[in-house]
Design a protein around this motif. Sequence first.
Motif, PDB file in Angstrom:
ATOM      1  N   CYS A  38       7.858  44.330  65.042  1.00 29.99           N
ATOM      2  CA  CYS A  38       6.933  43.823  66.060  1.00 29.99           C
ATOM      3  C   CYS A  38       5.495  44.217  65.761  1.00 29.99           C
ATOM      4  O   CYS A  38       4.570  43.424  65.993  1.00 29.99           O
ATOM      5  CB  CYS A  38       7.350  44.319  67.444  1.00 29.99           C
ATOM      6  SG  CYS A  38       8.824  43.498  68.080  1.00 29.99           S
ATOM      7  N   THR A  41       4.329  41.924  62.999  1.00 30.55           N
ATOM      8  CA  THR A  41       4.127  40.585  63.548  1.00 30.55           C
ATOM      9  C   THR A  41       2.876  40.532  64.413  1.00 30.55           C
ATOM     10  O   THR A  41       2.102  39.567  64.358  1.00 30.55           O
ATOM     11  CB  THR A  41       5.357  40.152  64.362  1.00 30.55           C
ATOM     12  OG1 THR A  41       6.515  40.256  63.538  1.00 30.55           O
ATOM     13  CG2 THR A  41       5.217  38.744  64.871  1.00 30.55           C
ATOM     14  N   ALA A  45      -0.166  38.093  63.507  1.00 31.06           N
ATOM     15  CA  ALA A  45      -0.495  37.053  64.482  1.00 31.06           C
ATOM     16  C   ALA A  45      -1.921  37.210  65.003  1.00 31.06           C
ATOM     17  O   ALA A  45      -2.637  36.217  65.198  1.00 31.06           O
ATOM     18  CB  ALA A  45       0.503  37.084  65.642  1.00 31.06           C
ATOM     19  N   ALA A  57       4.672  39.740  70.482  1.00 31.11           N
ATOM     20  CA  ALA A  57       4.943  40.846  69.568  1.00 31.11           C
ATOM     21  C   ALA A  57       4.491  42.170  70.168  1.00 31.11           C
ATOM     22  O   ALA A  57       5.141  43.199  69.987  1.00 31.11           O
ATOM     23  CB  ALA A  57       4.246  40.598  68.232  1.00 31.11           C
TER      24      ALA A  57
END
Length: 88
Positions: A38, A41, A45, A57
Amino acid sequence: MDVFPDFGGVGGAGELTAVIGALLTFVLIIAVLMLIVCAITWAIATANGHHGAASKARIGAWTALGAALLAGGAVTWMNWLINLGSTL
């Protein structure tokens, strides 16, 4: 008066302790792996401007962190409660 739980009074208490320890280890490993995924990510992102994915995330990272803290602190909390019970 010394009050302490009799863990030997329950049949299969040793196996139960081993199963709970294995489950806590499994939860900690999965939570840490999910925290890493996470966080990566979230970073990717955010860098690419995907705010919806970054938000999800971020929620996943905080949830994984909370799960890791709860699973890791469960043993310490239980030991503290057992020690507290012997002083009452």
